[in-house]
Write a protein that holds these residues in place. Structure first.
Motif, PDB file in Angstrom:
ATOM      1  N   GLY A  43      30.728   0.369  -7.929  1.00 14.77           N
ATOM      2  CA  GLY A  43      29.916  -0.806  -7.338  1.00 14.77           C
ATOM      3  C   GLY A  43      27.723  -0.142  -8.106  1.00 14.77           C
ATOM      4  O   GLY A  43      27.207  -0.956  -8.604  1.00 14.77           O
ATOM      5  N   LYS A  44      28.211   1.359  -8.307  1.00 13.18           N
ATOM      6  CA  LYS A  44      26.399   2.152  -8.423  1.00 13.18           C
ATOM      7  C   LYS A  44      26.002   2.153  -9.788  1.00 13.18           C
ATOM      8  O   LYS A  44      25.924   2.295 -10.680  1.00 13.18           O
ATOM      9  CB  LYS A  44      26.276   2.663  -7.458  1.00 13.18           C
ATOM     10  N   VAL A  45      27.672   2.817 -10.593  1.00 16.69           N
ATOM     11  CA  VAL A  45      28.011   3.566 -11.257  1.00 16.69           C
ATOM     12  C   VAL A  45      29.995   3.077 -11.865  1.00 16.69           C
ATOM     13  O   VAL A  45      29.857   3.782 -11.631  1.00 16.69           O
ATOM     14  CB  VAL A  45      27.947   5.053 -11.604  1.00 16.69           C
ATOM     15  N   ARG A  46      29.657   3.135 -13.668  1.00 12.99           N
ATOM     16  CA  ARG A  46      30.587   3.254 -13.600  1.00 12.99           C
ATOM     17  C   ARG A  46      31.239   4.931 -14.452  1.00 12.99           C
ATOM     18  O   ARG A  46      30.370   4.692 -15.435  1.00 12.99           O
ATOM     19  CB  ARG A  46      30.293   1.731 -14.739  1.00 12.99           C
ATOM     20  N   VAL A  47      31.909   4.389 -14.151  1.00 12.97           N
ATOM     21  CA  VAL A  47      32.963   6.135 -14.624  1.00 12.97           C
ATOM     22  C   VAL A  47      34.070   5.329 -15.788  1.00 12.97           C
ATOM     23  O   VAL A  47      35.001   4.800 -15.269  1.00 12.97           O
ATOM     24  CB  VAL A  47      33.763   6.497 -12.949  1.00 12.97           C
ATOM     25  N   ILE A  48      34.029   6.365 -16.822  1.00 12.25           N
ATOM     26  CA  ILE A  48      35.104   5.879 -17.488  1.00 12.25           C
ATOM     27  C   ILE A  48      35.331   7.408 -18.234  1.00 12.25           C
ATOM     28  O   ILE A  48      33.998   8.394 -18.321  1.00 12.25           O
ATOM     29  CB  ILE A  48      34.601   4.813 -18.839  1.00 12.25           C
ATOM     30  N   LYS A  49      36.757   6.579 -18.076  1.00  9.02           N
ATOM     31  CA  LYS A  49      37.268   8.399 -19.255  1.00  9.02           C
ATOM     32  C   LYS A  49      37.522   8.050 -20.617  1.00  9.02           C
ATOM     33  O   LYS A  49      38.637   6.731 -21.356  1.00  9.02           O
ATOM     34  CB  LYS A  49      38.620   8.927 -18.189  1.00  9.02           C
ATOM     35  N   ILE A  50      37.209   8.812 -21.538  1.00  7.96           N
ATOM     36  CA  ILE A  50      37.130   8.474 -22.782  1.00  7.96           C
ATOM     37  C   ILE A  50      38.435  10.145 -23.353  1.00  7.96           C
ATOM     38  O   ILE A  50      37.729  10.938 -23.684  1.00  7.96           O
ATOM     39  CB  ILE A  50      36.180   8.816 -23.753  1.00  7.96           C
ATOM     40  N   ASP A  51      39.175   9.866 -23.757  1.00 13.78           N
ATOM     41  CA  ASP A  51      39.855  10.650 -24.618  1.00 13.78           C
ATOM     42  C   ASP A  51      39.759  10.636 -26.042  1.00 13.78           C
ATOM     43  O   ASP A  51      39.752  10.029 -27.280  1.00 13.78           O
ATOM     44  CB  ASP A  51      41.887  10.245 -24.596  1.00 13.78           C
ATOM     45  N   ILE A  52      39.280  11.759 -26.172  1.00 13.28           N
ATOM     46  CA  ILE A  52      38.390  12.486 -27.912  1.00 13.28           C
ATOM     47  C   ILE A  52      39.695  12.498 -28.341  1.00 13.28           C
ATOM     48  O   ILE A  52      39.045  12.287 -30.246  1.00 13.28           O
ATOM     49  CB  ILE A  52      37.690  13.873 -27.622  1.00 13.28           C
ATOM     50  N   ASP A  53      41.109  12.935 -28.318  1.00 11.13           N
ATOM     51  CA  ASP A  53      41.815  12.368 -29.964  1.00 11.13           C
ATOM     52  C   ASP A  53      42.140  11.334 -30.046  1.00 11.13           C
ATOM     53  O   ASP A  53      42.652  10.531 -31.088  1.00 11.13           O
ATOM     54  CB  ASP A  53      43.298  12.883 -29.180  1.00 11.13           C
ATOM     55  N   LYS A  54      42.130  10.322 -29.164  1.00  3.21           N
ATOM     56  CA  LYS A  54      42.362   8.995 -29.521  1.00  3.21           C
ATOM     57  C   LYS A  54      40.641   8.534 -29.806  1.00  3.21           C
ATOM     58  O   LYS A  54      40.954   7.388 -30.295  1.00  3.21           O
ATOM     59  CB  LYS A  54      42.643   8.345 -28.276  1.00  3.21           C
ATOM     60  N   ASN A  55      39.633   8.262 -29.552  1.00  2.00           N
ATOM     61  CA  ASN A  55      38.443   7.997 -30.103  1.00  2.00           C
ATOM     62  C   ASN A  55      37.372   8.918 -30.507  1.00  2.00           C
ATOM     63  O   ASN A  55      36.577   9.273 -29.896  1.00  2.00           O
ATOM     64  CB  ASN A  55      37.811   7.236 -28.763  1.00  2.00           C
ATOM     65  N   GLN A  56      38.263   9.868 -31.698  1.00  2.00           N
ATOM     66  CA  GLN A  56      37.300  10.660 -32.655  1.00  2.00           C
ATOM     67  C   GLN A  56      35.999  10.324 -32.436  1.00  2.00           C
ATOM     68  O   GLN A  56      34.856  10.956 -33.661  1.00  2.00           O
ATOM     69  CB  GLN A  56      38.104  11.160 -33.804  1.00  2.00           C
ATOM     70  N   ALA A  57      36.288   9.041 -33.373  1.00  2.00           N
ATOM     71  CA  ALA A  57      34.251   8.372 -33.796  1.00  2.00           C
ATOM     72  C   ALA A  57      33.522   8.252 -32.632  1.00  2.00           C
ATOM     73  O   ALA A  57      31.939   8.709 -32.882  1.00  2.00           O
ATOM     74  CB  ALA A  57      34.910   6.618 -34.629  1.00  2.00           C
ATOM     75  N   VAL A  58      33.687   8.320 -31.263  1.00  2.00           N
ATOM     76  CA  VAL A  58      32.748   8.445 -30.931  1.00  2.00           C
ATOM     77  C   VAL A  58      32.188   9.263 -30.213  1.00  2.00           C
ATOM     78  O   VAL A  58      31.188   9.748 -29.642  1.00  2.00           O
ATOM     79  CB  VAL A  58      33.038   7.592 -29.039  1.00  2.00           C
ATOM     80  N   ALA A  59      33.368  10.278 -29.598  1.00  2.69           N
ATOM     81  CA  ALA A  59      33.095  11.373 -29.528  1.00  2.69           C
ATOM     82  C   ALA A  59      32.422  12.331 -30.676  1.00  2.69           C
ATOM     83  O   ALA A  59      31.660  13.233 -30.266  1.00  2.69           O
ATOM     84  CB  ALA A  59      34.680  12.304 -29.516  1.00  2.69           C
ATOM     85  N   GLN A  60      32.549  11.692 -31.913  1.00  2.11           N
ATOM     86  CA  GLN A  60      31.584  12.703 -33.486  1.00  2.11           C
ATOM     87  C   GLN A  60      30.373  11.868 -33.160  1.00  2.11           C
ATOM     88  O   GLN A  60      29.600  13.009 -33.245  1.00  2.11           O
ATOM     89  CB  GLN A  60      31.986  12.324 -34.417  1.00  2.11           C
ATOM     90  N   ARG A  61      30.032  10.731 -32.911  1.00  7.98           N
ATOM     91  CA  ARG A  61      28.662   9.824 -32.747  1.00  7.98           C
ATOM     92  C   ARG A  61      27.881  11.035 -31.625  1.00  7.98           C
ATOM     93  O   ARG A  61      26.814  10.890 -31.934  1.00  7.98           O
ATOM     94  CB  ARG A  61      29.081   8.672 -32.287  1.00  7.98           C
ATOM     95  N   TYR A  62      28.517  11.241 -30.151  1.00 10.20           N
ATOM     96  CA  TYR A  62      28.120  11.595 -29.638  1.00 10.20           C
ATOM     97  C   TYR A  62      27.860  13.228 -29.502  1.00 10.20           C
ATOM     98  O   TYR A  62      27.657  14.412 -28.666  1.00 10.20           O
ATOM     99  CB  TYR A  62      28.272  11.406 -28.242  1.00 10.20           C
ATOM    100  N   ASN A  63      28.229  14.044 -30.547  1.00 11.83           N
ATOM    101  CA  ASN A  63      28.880  15.169 -30.979  1.00 11.83           C
ATOM    102  C   ASN A  63      29.339  16.066 -29.922  1.00 11.83           C
ATOM    103  O   ASN A  63      28.760  17.439 -29.109  1.00 11.83           O
ATOM    104  CB  ASN A  63      26.545  15.702 -30.917  1.00 11.83           C
TER     105      ASN A  63
END
Length: 99
Positions: A43-63
């Motif tokens: 409710g205060k903070v949203r927590v999300i896990k992102i697998d860098i192998d499945k989401n390479q574009a997002v991982a690259q975007r944030y270095n």
């Protein structure tokens, strides 16, 4: 990744992202800490896990070079970022500073 990443990180609610990989030992150690934290800050903070192998574009975007890398967004801006395993206490302190 489910949902629109940009929409999620631009919300008023801060978002803590755990960039991880299935093959990463430290990520496996971080995972139960993140799960426990998510329940406590619900409710205060949203927590999300992102697998860098499945989401390479997002991982690259944030270095993201190493995992786990934790990034806290507030209204679309990165307000905190750290690589390596973080304790629940460390993460709670960071969340308190930015909420």
């Amino acid at each position: 990744m489910k949902g629109d990443f940009n929409k999620i990180v631009n919300e008023k609610t801060p978002v803590l992202i755990d960039f991880f990989a299935e093959w990463c030992g430290p990520c496996k150690a971080q995972s139960p800490i993140i799960k426990e934290l998510a329940e406590e800050v619900d409710g205060k903070v949203r927590v999300i896990k992102i697998d860098i192998d499945k989401n390479q574009a997002v991982a690259q975007r944030y270095n993201v070079k190493g995992v786990p890398t934790l990034v806290l967004f507030k209204e679309g801006k990165i307000v905190w970022r750290q690589s390596g395993v973080q304790s629940k206490l460390q993460l709670m302190d960071v969340i308190k500073q930015h909420t």
